[in-house]
Design an enzyme around this catalytic site. Structure first.
Site, PDB file in Angstrom:
ATOM      1  N   ASN A   8      -2.199  -0.941  14.738  1.00 38.06           N
ATOM      2  CA  ASN A   8      -1.632  -2.295  14.787  1.00 38.06           C
ATOM      3  C   ASN A   8      -0.225  -2.179  15.373  1.00 38.06           C
ATOM      4  O   ASN A   8       0.695  -1.753  14.683  1.00 38.06           O
ATOM      5  CB  ASN A   8      -1.601  -2.879  13.366  1.00 38.06           C
ATOM      6  CG  ASN A   8      -0.921  -4.231  13.313  1.00 38.06           C
ATOM      7  OD1 ASN A   8      -0.638  -4.841  14.344  1.00 38.06           O
ATOM      8  ND2 ASN A   8      -0.679  -4.715  12.094  1.00 38.06           N
ATOM      9  N   LYS A  10       1.702  -4.488  16.245  1.00 36.79           N
ATOM     10  CA  LYS A  10       2.582  -5.592  15.781  1.00 36.79           C
ATOM     11  C   LYS A  10       3.386  -6.157  16.949  1.00 36.79           C
ATOM     12  O   LYS A  10       2.889  -6.192  18.080  1.00 36.79           O
ATOM     13  CB  LYS A  10       3.473  -5.105  14.630  1.00 36.79           C
ATOM     14  CG  LYS A  10       2.674  -4.433  13.507  1.00 36.79           C
ATOM     15  CD  LYS A  10       3.471  -4.276  12.254  1.00 36.79           C
ATOM     16  CE  LYS A  10       2.677  -3.483  11.230  1.00 36.79           C
ATOM     17  NZ  LYS A  10       3.317  -3.401   9.933  1.00 36.79           N
ATOM     18  N   HIS A  93      -3.462 -10.240   7.729  1.00 36.14           N
ATOM     19  CA  HIS A  93      -2.463  -9.188   7.483  1.00 36.14           C
ATOM     20  C   HIS A  93      -1.393  -9.740   6.544  1.00 36.14           C
ATOM     21  O   HIS A  93      -1.024 -10.914   6.627  1.00 36.14           O
ATOM     22  CB  HIS A  93      -1.846  -8.729   8.810  1.00 36.14           C
ATOM     23  CG  HIS A  93      -1.022  -7.491   8.674  1.00 36.14           C
ATOM     24  ND1 HIS A  93       0.250  -7.523   8.154  1.00 36.14           N
ATOM     25  CD2 HIS A  93      -1.301  -6.201   8.957  1.00 36.14           C
ATOM     26  CE1 HIS A  93       0.716  -6.268   8.124  1.00 36.14           C
ATOM     27  NE2 HIS A  93      -0.205  -5.460   8.607  1.00 36.14           N
ATOM     28  N   GLU A  95       1.674  -9.496   6.560  1.00 37.04           N
ATOM     29  CA  GLU A  95       2.837 -10.081   7.243  1.00 37.04           C
ATOM     30  C   GLU A  95       2.541 -11.506   7.669  1.00 37.04           C
ATOM     31  O   GLU A  95       3.436 -12.357   7.663  1.00 37.04           O
ATOM     32  CB  GLU A  95       3.252  -9.184   8.427  1.00 37.04           C
ATOM     33  CG  GLU A  95       3.920  -7.904   7.925  1.00 37.04           C
ATOM     34  CD  GLU A  95       3.832  -6.711   8.869  1.00 37.04           C
ATOM     35  OE1 GLU A  95       3.445  -6.873  10.039  1.00 37.04           O
ATOM     36  OE2 GLU A  95       4.153  -5.604   8.405  1.00 37.04           O
ATOM     37  N   GLU A 160      -4.619  -2.772   2.143  1.00 34.73           N
ATOM     38  CA  GLU A 160      -3.239  -2.454   2.489  1.00 34.73           C
ATOM     39  C   GLU A 160      -2.308  -2.951   1.388  1.00 34.73           C
ATOM     40  O   GLU A 160      -1.938  -4.128   1.376  1.00 34.73           O
ATOM     41  CB  GLU A 160      -2.845  -3.143   3.800  1.00 34.73           C
ATOM     42  CG  GLU A 160      -3.674  -2.738   4.986  1.00 34.73           C
ATOM     43  CD  GLU A 160      -2.900  -2.884   6.283  1.00 34.73           C
ATOM     44  OE1 GLU A 160      -2.739  -1.880   6.966  1.00 34.73           O
ATOM     45  OE2 GLU A 160      -2.420  -3.991   6.575  1.00 34.73           O
ATOM     46  N   GLY A 166       5.003   0.090   5.844  1.00 36.41           N
ATOM     47  CA  GLY A 166       6.291   0.347   6.487  1.00 36.41           C
ATOM     48  C   GLY A 166       7.350   0.932   5.569  1.00 36.41           C
ATOM     49  O   GLY A 166       8.520   0.994   5.927  1.00 36.41           O
ATOM     50  N   SER A 205       1.631   3.055   5.467  1.00 35.15           N
ATOM     51  CA  SER A 205       2.358   4.318   5.615  1.00 35.15           C
ATOM     52  C   SER A 205       1.442   5.520   5.835  1.00 35.15           C
ATOM     53  O   SER A 205       1.716   6.621   5.337  1.00 35.15           O
ATOM     54  CB  SER A 205       3.294   4.545   4.420  1.00 35.15           C
ATOM     55  OG  SER A 205       4.307   3.551   4.397  1.00 35.15           O
TER      56      SER A 205
HETATM   57  C1  PEP Z   1       0.216  -2.290   8.706  1.00 34.27           C
HETATM   58  O1  PEP Z   1       1.130  -3.080   8.826  1.00 34.27           O
HETATM   59  O2  PEP Z   1      -0.952  -2.645   8.879  1.00 34.27           O
HETATM   60  C2  PEP Z   1       0.574  -0.927   8.345  1.00 34.27           C
HETATM   61  C3  PEP Z   1      -0.349  -0.206   7.775  1.00 34.27           C
HETATM   62  O3  PEP Z   1       1.845  -0.518   8.618  1.00 34.27           O
HETATM   63  P1  PEP Z   1       2.477   0.952   8.361  1.00 34.27           P
HETATM   64  O4  PEP Z   1       1.446   1.938   8.805  1.00 34.27           O
HETATM   65  O5  PEP Z   1       3.703   0.966   9.207  1.00 34.27           O
HETATM   66  O6  PEP Z   1       2.759   1.046   6.910  1.00 34.27           O
END
Ligand code: PEP
Length: 244
Positions: A8, A10, A93, A95, A160, A166, A205
Protein backbone atom coordinates in the site's frame (compact mmCIF):
# COMPACT_ATOMS: atom_id res chain seq x y z
CA UNK A 1 -2.98 -21.42 -1.00
CA UNK A 2 -0.26 -18.99 -2.12
CA UNK A 3 0.23 -16.10 0.20
CA UNK A 4 -0.44 -12.58 -1.05
CA UNK A 5 1.99 -9.77 -0.33
CA UNK A 6 0.34 -6.43 -1.06
CA UNK A 7 2.05 -3.04 -0.93
CA UNK A 8 0.00 0.00 0.00
CA UNK A 9 1.95 2.99 -1.29
CA UNK A 10 -0.58 5.40 0.25
CA UNK A 11 -0.07 9.08 -0.73
CA UNK A 12 3.55 8.62 -1.74
CA UNK A 13 5.27 8.82 -5.08
CA UNK A 14 5.40 10.75 -8.31
CA UNK A 15 5.55 9.09 -11.69
CA UNK A 16 9.28 8.51 -12.06
CA UNK A 17 9.91 6.91 -8.66
CA UNK A 18 6.68 4.89 -8.86
CA UNK A 19 7.70 3.38 -12.19
CA UNK A 20 11.20 2.69 -10.93
CA UNK A 21 9.86 0.88 -7.86
CA UNK A 22 7.38 -1.09 -9.96
CA UNK A 23 10.14 -2.21 -12.34
CA UNK A 24 12.40 -3.28 -9.50
CA UNK A 25 9.61 -5.36 -7.96
CA UNK A 26 8.62 -6.92 -11.29
CA UNK A 27 12.21 -7.94 -12.02
CA UNK A 28 12.37 -10.15 -8.89
CA UNK A 29 8.72 -11.24 -8.66
CA UNK A 30 8.96 -14.36 -10.87
CA UNK A 31 11.33 -15.89 -8.28
CA UNK A 32 8.83 -15.44 -5.44
CA UNK A 33 6.56 -18.15 -4.05
CA UNK A 34 3.73 -15.70 -3.35
CA UNK A 35 1.30 -13.50 -5.25
CA UNK A 36 2.34 -9.84 -5.38
CA UNK A 37 0.15 -6.74 -5.58
CA UNK A 38 1.07 -3.06 -5.48
CA UNK A 39 -1.44 -0.32 -4.75
CA UNK A 40 -0.08 3.01 -6.01
CA UNK A 41 -1.75 6.42 -5.75
CA UNK A 42 -4.53 6.83 -8.32
CA UNK A 43 -2.56 9.46 -10.26
CA UNK A 44 0.07 6.92 -11.29
CA UNK A 45 -2.04 3.76 -11.30
CA UNK A 46 -2.52 3.57 -15.07
CA UNK A 47 1.18 4.16 -15.73
CA UNK A 48 2.25 1.60 -13.12
CA UNK A 49 -0.25 -0.92 -14.52
CA UNK A 50 1.19 -0.31 -17.99
CA UNK A 51 4.71 -0.87 -16.72
CA UNK A 52 3.62 -4.10 -15.00
CA UNK A 53 1.53 -5.45 -17.88
CA UNK A 54 2.71 -8.94 -18.77
CA UNK A 55 4.47 -9.40 -15.41
CA UNK A 56 3.25 -11.40 -12.41
CA UNK A 57 2.73 -8.25 -10.32
CA UNK A 58 -0.89 -7.11 -10.01
CA UNK A 59 -2.05 -3.55 -9.38
CA UNK A 60 -4.75 -2.31 -7.02
CA UNK A 61 -6.44 0.90 -5.96
CA UNK A 62 -6.49 2.28 -2.42
CA UNK A 63 -10.19 3.15 -2.28
CA UNK A 64 -13.25 3.49 -4.52
CA UNK A 65 -16.66 5.12 -4.33
CA UNK A 66 -19.74 3.04 -3.61
CA UNK A 67 -21.59 4.44 -6.63
CA UNK A 68 -20.84 3.44 -10.20
CA UNK A 69 -20.77 7.05 -11.44
CA UNK A 70 -22.18 10.48 -10.73
CA UNK A 71 -21.67 13.83 -9.04
CA UNK A 72 -18.95 12.90 -6.54
CA UNK A 73 -16.16 15.39 -7.03
CA UNK A 74 -12.73 13.95 -6.46
CA UNK A 75 -13.88 10.35 -6.13
CA UNK A 76 -13.18 7.34 -8.33
CA UNK A 77 -15.50 4.46 -9.15
CA UNK A 78 -14.47 0.82 -9.10
CA UNK A 79 -14.96 0.65 -12.87
CA UNK A 80 -12.54 3.57 -13.32
CA UNK A 81 -9.88 1.72 -11.33
CA UNK A 82 -10.49 -1.40 -13.38
CA UNK A 83 -10.28 0.62 -16.58
CA UNK A 84 -6.95 2.07 -15.41
CA UNK A 85 -5.51 -1.42 -14.93
CA UNK A 86 -6.40 -2.39 -11.36
CA UNK A 87 -7.54 -5.88 -10.46
CA UNK A 88 -8.01 -5.22 -6.73
CA UNK A 89 -8.84 -2.41 -4.33
CA UNK A 90 -8.11 -1.80 -0.65
CA UNK A 91 -11.29 -0.81 1.20
CA UNK A 92 -11.97 0.29 4.76
CA UNK A 93 -8.34 1.06 5.57
CA UNK A 94 -8.17 2.52 9.08
CA UNK A 95 -6.76 5.76 7.65
CA UNK A 96 -9.91 6.15 5.57
CA UNK A 97 -12.14 5.09 8.44
CA UNK A 98 -10.42 7.74 10.63
CA UNK A 99 -9.60 10.54 8.14
CA UNK A 100 -12.82 10.32 6.14
CA UNK A 101 -15.24 8.99 8.75
CA UNK A 102 -15.93 5.85 6.75
CA UNK A 103 -18.37 3.56 8.52
CA UNK A 104 -18.51 -0.20 8.07
CA UNK A 105 -21.86 0.28 6.29
CA UNK A 106 -20.15 2.51 3.72
CA UNK A 107 -17.30 0.04 3.39
CA UNK A 108 -19.83 -2.71 2.71
CA UNK A 109 -21.37 -0.64 -0.10
CA UNK A 110 -17.91 -0.03 -1.55
CA UNK A 111 -17.11 -3.75 -1.37
CA UNK A 112 -20.31 -4.52 -3.28
CA UNK A 113 -19.35 -1.91 -5.91
CA UNK A 114 -15.85 -3.35 -6.22
CA UNK A 115 -17.16 -6.89 -6.64
CA UNK A 116 -19.72 -5.74 -9.22
CA UNK A 117 -16.90 -4.13 -11.21
CA UNK A 118 -14.80 -7.30 -11.06
CA UNK A 119 -12.21 -6.01 -8.59
CA UNK A 120 -10.88 -8.12 -5.73
CA UNK A 121 -11.78 -6.26 -2.52
CA UNK A 122 -9.18 -6.23 0.27
CA UNK A 123 -11.17 -5.27 3.35
CA UNK A 124 -9.25 -3.88 6.32
CA UNK A 125 -10.34 -4.43 9.91
CA UNK A 126 -8.56 -3.82 13.20
CA UNK A 127 -8.91 -2.42 16.66
CA UNK A 128 -7.52 0.83 18.08
CA UNK A 129 -5.15 0.85 20.99
CA UNK A 130 -7.95 1.97 23.35
CA UNK A 131 -10.16 -0.89 22.20
CA UNK A 132 -7.30 -3.35 22.69
CA UNK A 133 -6.57 -2.07 26.19
CA UNK A 134 -10.26 -2.33 27.02
CA UNK A 135 -10.16 -6.02 26.07
CA UNK A 136 -12.52 -5.42 23.13
CA UNK A 137 -10.35 -6.25 20.14
CA UNK A 138 -12.11 -9.45 19.07
CA UNK A 139 -15.56 -7.90 19.52
CA UNK A 140 -14.52 -4.83 17.47
CA UNK A 141 -13.07 -6.86 14.63
CA UNK A 142 -16.06 -9.21 14.56
CA UNK A 143 -18.44 -6.28 14.33
CA UNK A 144 -16.37 -4.69 11.55
CA UNK A 145 -16.48 -7.98 9.65
CA UNK A 146 -20.22 -8.36 10.21
CA UNK A 147 -21.01 -4.85 8.99
CA UNK A 148 -18.36 -4.38 6.26
CA UNK A 149 -18.93 -7.57 4.27
CA UNK A 150 -21.84 -8.25 1.93
CA UNK A 151 -23.42 -11.70 2.25
CA UNK A 152 -21.83 -12.85 -1.00
CA UNK A 153 -18.34 -11.57 -0.06
CA UNK A 154 -15.47 -12.99 -2.06
CA UNK A 155 -12.19 -11.22 -1.47
CA UNK A 156 -9.40 -10.78 1.02
CA UNK A 157 -9.44 -9.63 4.65
CA UNK A 158 -6.55 -7.63 6.09
CA UNK A 159 -6.27 -7.64 9.87
CA UNK A 160 -4.49 -4.40 10.69
CA UNK A 161 -4.42 -3.35 14.34
CA UNK A 162 -4.60 0.45 14.09
CA UNK A 163 -1.97 0.93 16.78
CA UNK A 164 0.52 -1.18 14.80
CA UNK A 165 0.26 0.81 11.56
CA UNK A 166 3.35 2.89 10.91
CA UNK A 167 4.49 2.64 14.54
CA UNK A 168 7.06 -0.14 14.42
CA UNK A 169 4.98 -2.03 17.00
CA UNK A 170 3.34 -5.37 16.28
CA UNK A 171 1.10 -7.68 18.29
CA UNK A 172 2.71 -10.80 19.70
CA UNK A 173 2.75 -13.80 17.41
CA UNK A 174 0.23 -15.45 19.74
CA UNK A 175 -2.07 -12.43 19.44
CA UNK A 176 -1.86 -12.44 15.64
CA UNK A 177 -2.57 -16.18 15.53
CA UNK A 178 -5.53 -15.83 17.90
CA UNK A 179 -7.05 -12.95 15.96
CA UNK A 180 -6.61 -14.71 12.63
CA UNK A 181 -8.29 -17.82 14.07
CA UNK A 182 -11.15 -15.66 15.30
CA UNK A 183 -11.51 -14.00 11.88
CA UNK A 184 -11.45 -17.39 10.17
CA UNK A 185 -14.22 -18.62 12.47
CA UNK A 186 -16.30 -15.51 11.79
CA UNK A 187 -15.83 -15.88 8.02
CA UNK A 188 -16.75 -19.57 8.14
CA UNK A 189 -19.87 -18.86 10.21
CA UNK A 190 -20.94 -16.13 7.85
CA UNK A 191 -19.92 -17.46 4.45
CA UNK A 192 -19.77 -21.23 4.95
CA UNK A 193 -17.30 -23.14 2.78
CA UNK A 194 -16.40 -19.94 0.91
CA UNK A 195 -15.26 -18.35 4.14
CA UNK A 196 -12.76 -21.12 4.73
CA UNK A 197 -10.94 -20.32 1.45
CA UNK A 198 -10.43 -16.57 1.83
CA UNK A 199 -7.00 -15.14 2.51
CA UNK A 200 -6.55 -13.23 5.75
CA UNK A 201 -3.57 -10.87 5.57
CA UNK A 202 -1.76 -9.38 8.53
CA UNK A 203 -0.82 -5.69 8.29
CA UNK A 204 0.91 -3.30 10.66
CA UNK A 205 4.66 -2.61 10.73
CA UNK A 206 5.59 -5.67 8.69
CA UNK A 207 9.32 -5.43 7.92
CA UNK A 208 11.97 -7.72 6.46
CA UNK A 209 13.03 -8.50 10.04
CA UNK A 210 9.65 -9.74 11.30
CA UNK A 211 8.01 -10.99 8.08
CA UNK A 212 9.14 -14.59 8.27
CA UNK A 213 7.75 -15.12 11.77
CA UNK A 214 4.46 -13.37 11.01
CA UNK A 215 3.95 -15.13 7.68
CA UNK A 216 4.58 -18.53 9.27
CA UNK A 217 1.64 -18.18 11.66
CA UNK A 218 -1.46 -20.30 11.09
CA UNK A 219 -4.21 -18.61 9.05
CA UNK A 220 -1.90 -15.78 7.95
CA UNK A 221 -2.46 -15.70 4.20
CA UNK A 222 -0.04 -12.90 3.46
CA UNK A 223 0.71 -9.33 4.42
CA UNK A 224 -0.50 -5.83 3.67
CA UNK A 225 2.60 -3.67 3.83
CA UNK A 226 2.65 0.12 4.11
CA UNK A 227 5.94 1.90 4.85
CA UNK A 228 8.21 -1.00 3.91
CA UNK A 229 6.52 -1.31 0.52
CA UNK A 230 8.04 2.03 -0.54
CA UNK A 231 11.52 0.50 -0.69
CA UNK A 232 11.59 -2.18 -3.38
CA UNK A 233 14.32 -4.20 -1.66
CA UNK A 234 12.42 -4.26 1.64
CA UNK A 235 9.14 -5.18 -0.03
CA UNK A 236 10.88 -7.96 -1.97
CA UNK A 237 12.55 -9.24 1.21
CA UNK A 238 9.14 -9.45 2.86
CA UNK A 239 7.73 -11.26 -0.19
CA UNK A 240 10.67 -13.65 -0.13
CA UNK A 241 9.69 -14.62 3.41
CA UNK A 242 6.35 -15.91 2.16
CA UNK A 243 6.73 -19.63 1.87
CA UNK A 244 3.40 -21.10 0.82
C1 PEP B 1 -0.96 -0.08 6.28
O1 PEP B 1 -1.17 1.11 6.42
O2 PEP B 1 -1.73 -0.79 5.65
C2 PEP B 1 0.25 -0.60 6.92
C3 PEP B 1 0.27 -1.87 7.18
O3 PEP B 1 1.25 0.29 7.19
P1 PEP B 1 2.69 -0.04 7.84
O4 PEP B 1 3.19 -1.28 7.17
O5 PEP B 1 3.51 1.17 7.52
O6 PEP B 1 2.47 -0.23 9.29
Amino acid sequence: MRQLIAGNWKMNGLLADSLERASAIAAEAPRLACDVLVCPPATVLRAVAGKLAGTVVAVGGQDCHAEAQGAHTGDLSAAMLKDAGASAVILGHSERRADHGESSALVRAKVAAAMAAGLLPIVCVGETEAERLAGRKEEVVRSQLRDSLPDDFAGVIAYEPVWAIGTGRTPTEADVAAMHASIRAALSDRLGAGGRQLRILYGGSVKPTNARALLALPEVGGALVGGASLVAADFLAIAAAAAR
